[in-house]
Scaffold this motif. Structure first.
Motif, PDB file in Angstrom:
ATOM      1  N   VAL A 132       0.844  -1.196   0.000  1.00 42.31           N
ATOM      2  CA  VAL A 132       0.000   0.000   0.000  1.00 42.31           C
ATOM      3  C   VAL A 132       0.879   1.246   0.000  1.00 42.31           C
ATOM      4  O   VAL A 132       1.904   1.301   0.695  1.00 42.31           O
ATOM      5  CB  VAL A 132      -0.931   0.024   1.233  1.00 42.31           C
ATOM      6  N   ALA A 133       0.476   2.247  -0.777  1.00 44.60           N
ATOM      7  CA  ALA A 133       1.186   3.530  -0.805  1.00 44.60           C
ATOM      8  C   ALA A 133       0.193   4.669  -0.626  1.00 44.60           C
ATOM      9  O   ALA A 133      -0.915   4.624  -1.170  1.00 44.60           O
ATOM     10  CB  ALA A 133       1.950   3.705  -2.120  1.00 44.60           C
ATOM     11  N   ASP A 134       0.608   5.664   0.141  1.00 40.33           N
ATOM     12  CA  ASP A 134      -0.189   6.882   0.329  1.00 40.33           C
ATOM     13  C   ASP A 134       0.543   8.032  -0.321  1.00 40.33           C
ATOM     14  O   ASP A 134       1.624   8.443   0.136  1.00 40.33           O
ATOM     15  CB  ASP A 134      -0.415   7.149   1.820  1.00 40.33           C
ATOM     16  N   LEU A 135      -0.011   8.560  -1.410  1.00 46.61           N
ATOM     17  CA  LEU A 135       0.592   9.689  -2.116  1.00 46.61           C
ATOM     18  C   LEU A 135       0.120  10.992  -1.478  1.00 46.61           C
ATOM     19  O   LEU A 135      -1.073  11.190  -1.257  1.00 46.61           O
ATOM     20  CB  LEU A 135       0.212   9.661  -3.597  1.00 46.61           C
ATOM     21  N   GLY A 136       1.074  11.884  -1.209  1.00 46.98           N
ATOM     22  CA  GLY A 136       0.737  13.104  -0.482  1.00 46.98           C
ATOM     23  C   GLY A 136       0.529  12.807   0.992  1.00 46.98           C
ATOM     24  O   GLY A 136      -0.409  13.296   1.623  1.00 46.98           O
ATOM     25  N   LEU A 188       6.106   0.563  -8.482  1.00 42.82           N
ATOM     26  CA  LEU A 188       5.424  -0.487  -9.244  1.00 42.82           C
ATOM     27  C   LEU A 188       4.980  -1.625  -8.323  1.00 42.82           C
ATOM     28  O   LEU A 188       5.604  -1.902  -7.304  1.00 42.82           O
ATOM     29  CB  LEU A 188       6.349  -1.034 -10.331  1.00 42.82           C
ATOM     30  N   GLY A 189       3.905  -2.286  -8.720  1.00 47.08           N
ATOM     31  CA  GLY A 189       3.481  -3.506  -8.044  1.00 47.08           C
ATOM     32  C   GLY A 189       2.640  -3.322  -6.803  1.00 47.08           C
ATOM     33  O   GLY A 189       2.548  -4.237  -5.977  1.00 47.08           O
ATOM     34  N   PHE A 190       1.986  -2.185  -6.648  1.00 43.84           N
ATOM     35  CA  PHE A 190       1.180  -1.945  -5.447  1.00 43.84           C
ATOM     36  C   PHE A 190      -0.240  -2.473  -5.616  1.00 43.84           C
ATOM     37  O   PHE A 190      -0.812  -2.456  -6.706  1.00 43.84           O
ATOM     38  CB  PHE A 190       1.155  -0.456  -5.107  1.00 43.84           C
ATOM     39  N   ASP A 191      -0.799  -2.930  -4.493  1.00 42.95           N
ATOM     40  CA  ASP A 191      -2.188  -3.389  -4.480  1.00 42.95           C
ATOM     41  C   ASP A 191      -3.160  -2.231  -4.294  1.00 42.95           C
ATOM     42  O   ASP A 191      -4.264  -2.249  -4.830  1.00 42.95           O
ATOM     43  CB  ASP A 191      -2.397  -4.414  -3.349  1.00 42.95           C
ATOM     44  N   MET A 192      -2.745  -1.237  -3.516  1.00 44.61           N
ATOM     45  CA  MET A 192      -3.618  -0.089  -3.254  1.00 44.61           C
ATOM     46  C   MET A 192      -2.785   1.176  -3.163  1.00 44.61           C
ATOM     47  O   MET A 192      -1.731   1.197  -2.527  1.00 44.61           O
ATOM     48  CB  MET A 192      -4.408  -0.285  -1.954  1.00 44.61           C
ATOM     49  N   VAL A 224      -7.162   2.304  -6.624  1.00 47.09           N
ATOM     50  CA  VAL A 224      -6.765   3.686  -6.337  1.00 47.09           C
ATOM     51  C   VAL A 224      -7.946   4.366  -5.641  1.00 47.09           C
ATOM     52  O   VAL A 224      -9.090   4.256  -6.098  1.00 47.09           O
ATOM     53  CB  VAL A 224      -6.409   4.465  -7.620  1.00 47.09           C
ATOM     54  N   VAL A 225      -7.656   5.053  -4.550  1.00 48.63           N
ATOM     55  CA  VAL A 225      -8.697   5.796  -3.824  1.00 48.63           C
ATOM     56  C   VAL A 225      -8.320   7.271  -3.840  1.00 48.63           C
ATOM     57  O   VAL A 225      -7.240   7.651  -3.371  1.00 48.63           O
ATOM     58  CB  VAL A 225      -8.833   5.298  -2.373  1.00 48.63           C
ATOM     59  N   ILE A 226      -9.211   8.089  -4.385  1.00 50.41           N
ATOM     60  CA  ILE A 226      -8.967   9.536  -4.479  1.00 50.41           C
ATOM     61  C   ILE A 226     -10.091  10.266  -3.768  1.00 50.41           C
ATOM     62  O   ILE A 226     -11.277  10.038  -4.051  1.00 50.41           O
ATOM     63  CB  ILE A 226      -8.892   9.990  -5.949  1.00 50.41           C
ATOM     64  N   SER A 227      -9.719  11.140  -2.847  1.00 45.27           N
ATOM     65  CA  SER A 227     -10.715  12.013  -2.210  1.00 45.27           C
ATOM     66  C   SER A 227     -10.338  13.456  -2.496  1.00 45.27           C
ATOM     67  O   SER A 227      -9.157  13.795  -2.643  1.00 45.27           O
ATOM     68  CB  SER A 227     -10.783  11.760  -0.698  1.00 45.27           C
ATOM     69  N   THR A 228     -11.356  14.305  -2.559  1.00 41.73           N
ATOM     70  CA  THR A 228     -11.136  15.722  -2.845  1.00 41.73           C
ATOM     71  C   THR A 228     -12.332  16.520  -2.330  1.00 41.73           C
ATOM     72  O   THR A 228     -13.443  15.973  -2.209  1.00 41.73           O
ATOM     73  CB  THR A 228     -10.934  15.940  -4.366  1.00 41.73           C
ATOM     74  N   PRO A 229     -12.167  17.789  -1.992  1.00 44.07           N
ATOM     75  CA  PRO A 229     -13.298  18.578  -1.511  1.00 44.07           C
ATOM     76  C   PRO A 229     -14.398  18.708  -2.565  1.00 44.07           C
ATOM     77  O   PRO A 229     -14.122  18.772  -3.770  1.00 44.07           O
ATOM     78  CB  PRO A 229     -12.675  19.938  -1.204  1.00 44.07           C
TER      79      PRO A 229
END
Length: 386
Positions: free
Chosen positions: A39-43, A111-115, A146-151
């Motif tokens: 799992v990776a958290d971008l930002g 590369l190779g991430f599940d989430m 991929v999970v993206i949240s935004t206002p």
């Protein structure tokens, strides 16, 4: 999750718990449901989400990426193992890494991430970064989810402190239609399906949608990363800021320690039971009663009983523990029959290999030997724990 309306203005709302906690909880629920290993958290910013996810037992590789090295360094110490992690290593392996880098750049380490999660990230991107973002995340990284949240800008008039944007660094904020159109176009281009949800329910009668809008993208089919992709992008552009590997029973040095400790504990329990049994038998046979157990070892009657009840060692095939004088003999085969020991070792040969030289054994190395004669208060207290 409650919506609170201030008494002085019923058109303004706040949330309990705060929305950022609700977003983290939403991700944790997805992790619990889908069991991703990588799992990776971008930002990732202050690493709060990364810290929370390190407690999810399914995750084996956990990565945080942020453009600001300084922000990550402020809290990265919270990601280090605690003393208890060394005393009680987990059965899983866990590696936590923080990278300084831009989501507009490709790096083979991603590369190779599940989430991959992008929580309140895209609204901070410049126009050129936002344009590159889909190709980097969906095309190059291409994770399973991929999970993206935004206002949701439609909700802003209901928030007390918001005028134009919710944060001075935001470059834009989209309404529901804008976000969904953008997300659906990306899903179609990169072979994903996307579902929309959100957090932060508006007050009754306010048709503005969720305060935070969320898109959950799932790749339609398995995608195998071709070797030439790694070769083409072999240059690493991300900087490693932090990396730690948690103690794990998958590493032999930690597994050996866990096995030796468990063998010690199991042998002590069995020896104590043997001792208690002998003490009860002694009280039945001796006509000279002893009032307190800590004094009976030096009692003449008990010493005579020791000589009477001591017995030679049984044959090596036996797994029954026995006492010979003050020495308890607990066969390794007996200890291996305990579920926890068997689970740790897997086979008897591993048990013998791990305890060799670490624990006092009989002459034929088939049994643990314990001297049950306790001579000082500390030893008595240790014995009495079992």
């Amino acid at each position: 999750m409650d919506v609170m309306l201030p008494k002085d203005d019923f058109t303004k709302v706040t949330f309990t718990p705060p929305l950022y906690k609700q977003r983290y909880h939403f991700i944790k629920q997805l992790v619990s449901e889908h069991k991703p290993k990588k799992v990776a958290d971008l930002g990732c910013a202050d690493c709060k989400l990364v810290w929370m996810l390190k407690f999810c037992n399914c995750i084996e590789v956990l990565v945080g990426v942020d453009i600001s090295e300084e922000v990550m360094k402020e809290k990265m110490h919270t990601l280090s193992p605690l003393p208890v992690d060394y005393l009680q290593p987990s059965e899983r392996s866990l590696t936590v890494i923080l990278y300084q880098g831009s989501v507009a750049h490709k790096d083979p380490c991603m590369l190779g991430f599940d989430m991959i999660t992008c929580i309140e990230l895209i609204e901070h991107l410049e126009a050129n970064e936002l344009e590159t973002f889909p190709e980097v995340v969906f095309g190059f990284m291409s994770p399973t989810m991929v999970v993206i949240s935004t206002p949701n800008s439609e909700f802003n008039p209901l928030l007390q402190t918001v005028t134009l944007f919710r944060h001075p660094d935001h470059k834009f904020e989209w309404n529901r239609a804008q976000f969904q159109n953008w997300a659906q176009e990306i899903a179609a281009r990169y072979d994903y399906v996307v579902e929309f949800t959100g957090l932060g329910v508006p007050p009754p009668g306010k048709d503005v949608g969720f305060c935070t809008q969320i898109g959950v993208f799932v790749r339609k089919s398995l995608k195998h990363v071709q070797p030439n992709i790694c070769e083409k992008h072999q240059d690493h552009v991300y900087k490693t800021v932090f990396k730690v590997e948690y103690p794990s029973l998958k590493e032999e040095k930690y597994l050996r320690t866990a096995v030796v400790n468990e063998v010690h504990r199991t042998a002590d329990i069995i020896a104590r039971r043997l001792w208690d049994h002998r003490w009860s038998q002694y009280k039945k046979h001796c006509n000279d009663p002893v009032e307190t157990e800590p004094q009976f070892q030096s009692h003449p009657c008990f010493q005579k009983y020791l000589e009477y009840c001591s017995m030679p060692e049984p044959d090596s095939a036996s797994i029954q523990p026995f006492m010979n004088g003050n020495i308890a003999h607990i066969p390794l085969a007996k200890i291996f029959s305990f579920p926890k020991v068997k689970q740790l070792c897997g086979n008897y040969e591993t048990l013998m290999r791990f305890v060799a030289g670490q624990i006092a054994l009989s002459s034929d190395e088939s049994a643990v030997v314990i001297n049950t004669e306790y001579e000082d208060d500390e030893q008595k207290d240790l014995r009495d724990m079992f």
